[in-house]
Each structure stands twice: as structure tokens, then as C-alpha cells.
Design a protein around this motif. Sequence first.
Motif, short mmCIF file in Angstrom:
data_model
loop_
_atom_site.label_atom_id
_atom_site.label_comp_id
_atom_site.label_asym_id
_atom_site.label_seq_id
_atom_site.Cartn_x
_atom_site.Cartn_y
_atom_site.Cartn_z
N UNK A 7 29.87 25.08 52.01
CA UNK A 7 30.52 23.89 51.46
C UNK A 7 31.41 24.21 50.25
N UNK A 8 31.83 25.48 50.16
CA UNK A 8 32.62 25.93 49.01
C UNK A 8 33.86 26.69 49.42
N UNK A 9 34.89 26.54 48.61
CA UNK A 9 36.06 27.42 48.68
C UNK A 9 35.90 28.41 47.54
N UNK A 10 35.84 29.69 47.86
CA UNK A 10 35.68 30.74 46.86
C UNK A 10 36.83 31.71 46.98
N UNK A 11 37.36 32.11 45.84
CA UNK A 11 38.47 33.08 45.83
C UNK A 11 38.51 33.74 44.47
N UNK A 12 39.28 34.80 44.39
CA UNK A 12 39.42 35.48 43.11
C UNK A 12 40.84 36.02 42.98
N UNK A 13 41.19 36.31 41.75
CA UNK A 13 42.50 36.86 41.43
C UNK A 13 42.33 37.74 40.20
N UNK A 21 42.50 35.95 26.62
CA UNK A 21 43.85 35.46 26.88
C UNK A 21 43.86 34.45 28.03
N UNK A 22 43.07 34.70 29.04
CA UNK A 22 42.97 33.76 30.16
C UNK A 22 42.29 32.48 29.69
N UNK A 23 41.20 32.61 28.95
CA UNK A 23 40.46 31.45 28.47
C UNK A 23 41.34 30.57 27.57
N UNK A 108 39.17 36.88 37.95
CA UNK A 108 38.79 35.47 37.92
C UNK A 108 38.14 35.13 39.24
N UNK A 109 36.95 34.54 39.16
CA UNK A 109 36.23 34.08 40.35
C UNK A 109 36.18 32.55 40.30
N UNK A 110 36.75 31.94 41.31
CA UNK A 110 36.92 30.49 41.41
C UNK A 110 36.07 30.00 42.56
N UNK A 133 47.30 28.34 45.14
CA UNK A 133 48.46 28.00 44.31
C UNK A 133 48.05 27.76 42.87
N UNK A 134 46.91 27.10 42.68
CA UNK A 134 46.41 26.83 41.34
C UNK A 134 46.17 28.13 40.57
N UNK A 135 45.55 29.09 41.23
CA UNK A 135 45.29 30.38 40.59
C UNK A 135 46.59 31.13 40.28
N UNK A 136 47.56 31.04 41.16
CA UNK A 136 48.86 31.67 40.90
C UNK A 136 49.54 31.02 39.69
N UNK A 137 49.41 29.71 39.59
CA UNK A 137 50.00 29.00 38.46
C UNK A 137 49.29 29.37 37.16
N UNK A 138 47.96 29.54 37.20
CA UNK A 138 47.22 29.99 36.03
C UNK A 138 47.70 31.38 35.61
#
Length: 149
Positions: A7-13, A21-23, A108-110, A133-138
Motif C-alpha cells: 500500500x506504499x509508493x517507495x523510491x529514493x534519489x 542542506x536537503x533538510x 533520500x528515501x521517500x 517529479x516531486x523528488x526531482x523538484x526537491x
Amino acid sequence: MEAIENRSDSRSIFIAASPAQVFAAMNDPARVARWWGPDGFRNTIHEFDFRAGGIWLLTMHGPDGKDYPNESRFTRIVTDELFEIEHFSGHHFILSIELRPFEQGTQIHWRQTFDTAEHYAGIAQFVANANAQNLQRLAAEVLHTGNAA
């Protein structure tokens, strides 16, 4: 309860910037407004009480001209390590974003977890594309600042 994997979408970048700096791009509402959401969306943040239990209210303005009000609550925040929200508007989900130092940057683990596998299955393709797309924008937001955090 159904397995979280069903029930999850999991991805990392990987981003060539430190976890701090990310935070910094995740705890500043002006910066969040620039990167949050899939391509073509812009945001108006009405409230951003960045603490466990704090409320986050925003309106996402879609490329279709529609406005999408969003209400979330910050559930867990660990400086430079973790950002977690519970989203209440429309689709209910928990979003966890973990920052892990890795060589010359941050992995980053989303993970966006919905209540049921059936709910997730009905929107999985949209969610996968939007989250990528959200992770690319981040990443673009973090790197755009010249890593000045």
C-alpha cells in the motif's frame, strides 16, 4: 492490516548535498512552496508549523487551473534526518522522507503509505509519476541554492 509494501509508493534519489542542506529545503515554507508537488504545480502555503503535531495548510494550484486545498499534520521531525506528515485532504496517507548521508551527498528515501492496498492500487501510477517529479523538484531546489545551507 495489509503489508506496508502493498500500500506504499517507495523510491529514493541521491542529491549531491549534505543532509543539512536537503533538510533546509524541507523546513523553509518559501522553499517548500517552490518544490512541493508534481511538475506544473505551484503552491500557496497558508500555515507551516514545522514541529511534531504542527499543522501544514497549503493550496496546490494545478496546471489545469484548479486549486487543491491540502491539510496535513507533521507527525515526526528529526533535524537533518526525517520529515513525516499525515495527510488528511482527499487521499489519506502518511509520507516519510528519510535523509541518509551517503558518500558526497544524501540518499533520500521517500515512502507514501495509504490506508489500504486497494486504495493505493487505484492511484498507484499517478502517485509514482507525481512522487518521482516531486523528488526531482526537491533536488533542483537544493542544488539551485548553491548548497548554501
